[in-house]
Design an enzyme around this catalytic site. Structure first.
Site, PDB file in Angstrom:
ATOM      1  N   TRP A   1       0.825  -1.210   0.000  1.00 52.63           N
ATOM      2  CA  TRP A   1       0.000   0.000   0.000  1.00 52.63           C
ATOM      3  C   TRP A   1       0.859   1.260   0.000  1.00 52.63           C
ATOM      4  CZ3 TRP A   1      -1.978   2.619   4.982  1.00 52.63           C
ATOM      5  CH2 TRP A   1      -1.067   2.479   6.028  1.00 52.63           C
ATOM      6  N   ASP A   2       2.148   1.092   0.311  1.00 50.76           N
ATOM      7  CA  ASP A   2       3.090   2.215   0.314  1.00 50.76           C
ATOM      8  C   ASP A   2       2.970   3.019  -0.982  1.00 50.76           C
ATOM      9  OD1 ASP A   2       3.854   0.029   1.960  1.00 50.76           O
ATOM     10  OD2 ASP A   2       5.889   0.798   2.162  1.00 50.76           O
TER      11      ASP A   2
ATOM     12  N   GLU B   1       0.785  -2.780  12.725  1.00 55.48           N
ATOM     13  CA  GLU B   1       0.958  -4.235  12.571  1.00 55.48           C
ATOM     14  C   GLU B   1       1.449  -4.927  13.846  1.00 55.48           C
ATOM     15  OE1 GLU B   1       3.574  -4.067   9.232  1.00 55.48           O
ATOM     16  OE2 GLU B   1       1.924  -4.106   7.777  1.00 55.48           O
TER      17      GLU B   1
ATOM     18  N   LYS C   1       2.726   0.539  16.244  1.00 57.33           N
ATOM     19  CA  LYS C   1       3.869   0.577  15.330  1.00 57.33           C
ATOM     20  C   LYS C   1       3.921   1.883  14.537  1.00 57.33           C
ATOM     21  CE  LYS C   1       5.863  -2.191  11.575  1.00 57.33           C
ATOM     22  NZ  LYS C   1       5.719  -3.451  10.824  1.00 57.33           N
ATOM     23  N   GLN C   2       2.751   2.316  14.064  1.00 56.18           N
ATOM     24  CA  GLN C   2       2.765   3.446  13.118  1.00 56.18           C
ATOM     25  C   GLN C   2       1.402   4.125  13.122  1.00 56.18           C
ATOM     26  OE1 GLN C   2       3.178   0.127  10.238  1.00 56.18           O
ATOM     27  NE2 GLN C   2       2.416   1.616   8.763  1.00 56.18           N
TER      28      GLN C   2
HETATM   29  O1  IFM Z   1       3.600  -1.491   4.099  1.00 53.27           O
HETATM   30  C1  IFM Z   1       4.512  -1.363   5.116  1.00 53.27           C
HETATM   31  C2  IFM Z   1       3.785  -1.572   6.429  1.00 53.27           C
HETATM   32  O2  IFM Z   1       2.815  -0.582   6.626  1.00 53.27           O
HETATM   33  C3  IFM Z   1       4.749  -1.548   7.579  1.00 53.27           C
HETATM   34  N1  IFM Z   1       5.768  -2.557   7.388  1.00 53.27           N
HETATM   35  C4  IFM Z   1       6.521  -2.359   6.161  1.00 53.27           C
HETATM   36  C5  IFM Z   1       5.620  -2.365   4.942  1.00 53.27           C
HETATM   37  C6  IFM Z   1       6.444  -2.086   3.678  1.00 53.27           C
HETATM   38  O3  IFM Z   1       7.019  -0.823   3.752  1.00 53.27           O
END
Ligand code: IFM
Length: 722
Positions: free
Chosen positions: A331-332, A472, A584-585
């Site tokens: 999805w990046d 995640e 995580k984010q």
């Molecule tokens: O898509 C990302 C995910 O959101 C976090 N882990 C790494 C992936 C690839 O950059």
């Protein structure tokens, strides 16, 4: 006259030579052109280097590997220089001076070395290279040797290295080498996917010296009087069976024809093409040299990775700059890299969206295999469009492997892609794309969600169980507020798209809706799901609960865990991280970024920020830029700038400690996005008009950027005074 700051902010330099940072600099000095990416490996090779020549779309699933990998092709870079019998190497003789510079404006890498042999001869060696943006199959190198002290006998040996692997996993078979009169050719096939590849090189020397050519090497030998210079031009061409039925012939012809034009002419066309890229994609920041250079660097890396003439490939999470994530597309691309391209290079954005369109087949296969309807895009994707996420991690220190669930349950990617399609359509007004391709993506992914949502009869609501949201660290949760909210939004959009199609393109709409099975009953279902989708939330504060039960997790005070580079899930262990309120984010914050004011009132957005900002680990490089964007919208300029500069320097300063694996492409695209949507407050009003709502870092004197809005290129210049 160009100011010194302007000059400096186009250049990323390294001096002196630092062998301990080899893998970092190899990544950041990658050159590319949307077809190939060539890491900044030195021509003469060093122990521990990671030469890598990647082209879009060439994947191979080697025996014993869990998933397909993007294939490392034969390395066209090697050039060895021998001075009076001593082979040039920066660990031999004496390096008297060294500077390597990536010129971002011209997308060219130059290395200058003053080298003294053990016998006291001093030469200046200049190595130049660029991956031509004007002729994408070409990698062009020039090596200049100048005698400064002494008049040595010089030998230059050039080769193409076919003994390449992906970190010891071989992907090539049927490797053949040929050479004749200054030309080299390597052909090979990938051992599972059977792509044919060819790398050819043609050479010319500035002085007369007949080459001696063996199967794997071209050699020139000449005398170099003191104060004279000789240069070798090496033009390599890469073709695969994705572009030509006879890649060997195509590569040889391209290399020879290009060589005939000469280095200067090839470089001039390359620079002219880059001038056009930068004309629309450059952002000019006055008052912040660090931010200025960093955003040029991050923009460069997205631009060199974006396929220019190929709508069957997309950009992997690490671009074409390293082995990380095996070149897989996440999805990046859609939510972090595409926005910059949609607004500044819409043709490139369209190519990337077409990649998803062409891979709807894989998404439909995945939906069917899981018992759903419509199109369910893979979490990780390669050339086939099938799901390619590995199911197991590499062995942990104790030898065990961890189950990777993202390919099963990180399903929000289908909506992320739909979001990018709608964003592209709204900004470009490209109805032709939308009617023929984009609408199908939005609608068929909505069909998937319609079949995926679960009705809870007791609560009279729709739910989504077993999800992974952007965070995640917490896997297989129920009712991810991010996913549920985005699915609700997606179904509403799909209903609106259906109506728009019927109103404006009735014939095409009827055919598409019939083909996808979008009946009145299905639309009624979408309406019910959208109206009754459950999103966990504290009614008193308006803070969304990231998923069912999140508010009951153990709280950790992250301020005590500083300074820290390692991710919290690594420190705590995978299992424990699931039970702790550390994320995580950007997750709810990501939702705020995507939905903007639709998320809620300013007070609600502030309350969500206050809750989630202190518990985020930024364990993913995707996180800081999203925080910068949202903080800027909340006028929290100190936090916004802190997050922005963190994202902008992730690779330049190797803040995550893993740049060796490749550029963090989402962070790179995210930097532009944070600036444009965050600080500049760029957006579209309900009537489609473009608007800005600036909230600039106080020390920025001005910011200037260009964006396309419905086919018109607009320049936006904001100053501190407003
Ligand atoms: O898509 C990302 C995910 O959101 C976090 N882990 C790494 C992936 C690839 O950059």
């Amino acid at each position: 006259m160009i100011s010194p700051i302007e000059q400096r902010t186009w250049l990323v330099s390294e001096s002196p030579f630092n062998p301990f940072k080899l893998s970092h600099t190899e990544t950041i000095f990658t050159v590319g052109n949307g077809f190939m990416g060539v890491r900044g490996t030195f021509e003469e090779g060093y122990a521990g280097d990671l030469a890598s020549t990647l082209v879009h779309g060439i994947f191979n699933h080697a025996e014993g590997d869990l998933v397909p990998d993007i294939v490392n092709l034969p390395n066209p870079l090697p050039v060895h220089i021998v001075v009076d019998g001593e082979v040039f190497h920066m660990t031999a003789g004496r390096v008297l001076g060294y500077r390597r510079t990536l010129d971002l404006k011209r997308a060219a890498l130059t290395r200058e070395v003053l080298w003294r042999t053990t016998q006291g001869v001093v030469v200046k060696l200049t190595f130049e290279r660029f991956a031509s943006l004007a002729a994408e199959h070409l990698l062009v190198q020039r090596v200049r040797v100048r005698a400064l002290l002494g008049s040595p006998k010089v030998e230059i040996r050039s080769s193409i290295d076919s003994a390449v692997t992906n970190e010891d996993v071989p992907h090539l078979t049927d490797i053949q080498q040929r050479a004749a009169e200054g030309d080299l050719l390597i052909t090979a096939r990938t051992n599972q996917s059977r792509y044919g590849i060819a790398v050819a090189a043609a050479h010319s020397l500035s002085t007369h010296s007949a080459p001696s050519t063996s199967a794997d090497q071209v050699r020139y030998t000449f005398d170099l009087p003191q104060e004279t210079e000789v240069s070798l031009t090496k033009v390599s061409a890469i073709y695969t069976t994705r572009q030509s039925k006879t890649p060997d012939q195509a590569a040889q012809e391209a290399a020879r024809a290009a060589l005939a034009k000469g280095y200067e002419s090839l470089f001039a066309s390359h620079c002219a093409a880059w001038e056009q890229y930068w004309h629309t994609s450059d952002v000019h920041i006055e008052g912040d040299e660090v931010a200025q250079k960093a955003i040029r660097f991050t923009t460069y890396h997205v631009l060199i990775a974006a396929p220019r003439h190929d709508e069957h490939s997309s950009i992997g999470a690490k671009t074409l700059s390293g082995p990380g994530y095996k070149g897989h597309v996440f999805w990046d691309t859609e939510l972090f890299m595409l926005p910059m391209l949609t607004l500044t290079q819409p043709k490139l954005a369209r190519n990337l969206l077409m990649y998803r369109y062409h891979n709807l087949g894989g998404a439909r296969n995945k939906a069917r295999a899981n018992g759903y309807e419509g199109a369910m895009f893979p979490w990780e994707s390669t050339d086939t469009g099938e799901e390619t996420t590995p199911q197991w991690s590499h062995p942990q220190p104790d030898g065990t492997r961890i189950r990777i669930w993202t390919g099963d349950t990180e399903q929000h990617i289908s909506t992320d892609i739909a979001y990018a399609v709608l964003q592209y359509w709204q900004w470009t007004g490209d109805d032709e794309f939308f009617v023929k391709h984009g609408a199908e993506i939005v609608l068929d992914t909505a069909v998937f969600w319609g079949s995926r949502a679960e009705y809870n009869t007791e609560q009279d609501r729709y739910e989504l169980k077993m999800q992974i949201g952007p965070d995640e660290y917490h896997e297989n949760v129920d009712n991810s507020a991010f996913t549920n909210s985005m699915v609700r939004w997606h179904l509403q959009q799909a209903l609106a798209v259906r109506q728009w199609l019927l109103a404006h393109h009735a014939q095409a709409a009827e055919a598409l809706l019939a083909r996808l099975g979008i009946t009145a009953e299905r639309c009624a279902l979408w309406e019910r799901i959208a109206a009754k989708m459950y999103v966990p939330r504290d009614p008193e504060t308006g803070v969304l609960e990231q998923f069912d039960g999140f508010f009951n997790l153990e709280r950790l005070d992250l301020t005590h865990w500083q300074p820290r580079v390692a991710n919290m899930d690594w420190i705590l262990g995978h299992a424990r991280a699931q039970g702790v309120m550390v994320i995580k984010q950007a997750d709810i914050v990501m939702l705020m970024a995507l939905l903007g004011e639709q998320f809620g009132t300013l007070e609600e957005r502030q309350a969500n920020w206050d809750f989630y900002y202190p518990i985020v680990d930024h364990g993913s490089s995707l996180s800081p830029s999203t925080h910068a964007w949202v903080a800027a919208r909340l006028n929290l300029l100190e936090d916004a700038y802190k997050m922005f500069i963190y994202a902008a320097n992730i690779d330049l300063e190797d803040l995550k400690g893993n740049v060796r694996d490749g550029i963090h492409a989402a962070a790179s695209g995210g930097v532009w996005q944070a600036l444009a949507f965050g600080f500049v407050g760029l957006g579209l009003a309900d009537n489609g008009e473009m608007q800005v709502a600036p909230a600039l870092p106080p020390h920025w004197q001005s910011v200037t950027l260009r964006v396309y809005h419905r086919g018109q290129l607009k320049t936006i210049r904001l100053t501190a005074e407003g």
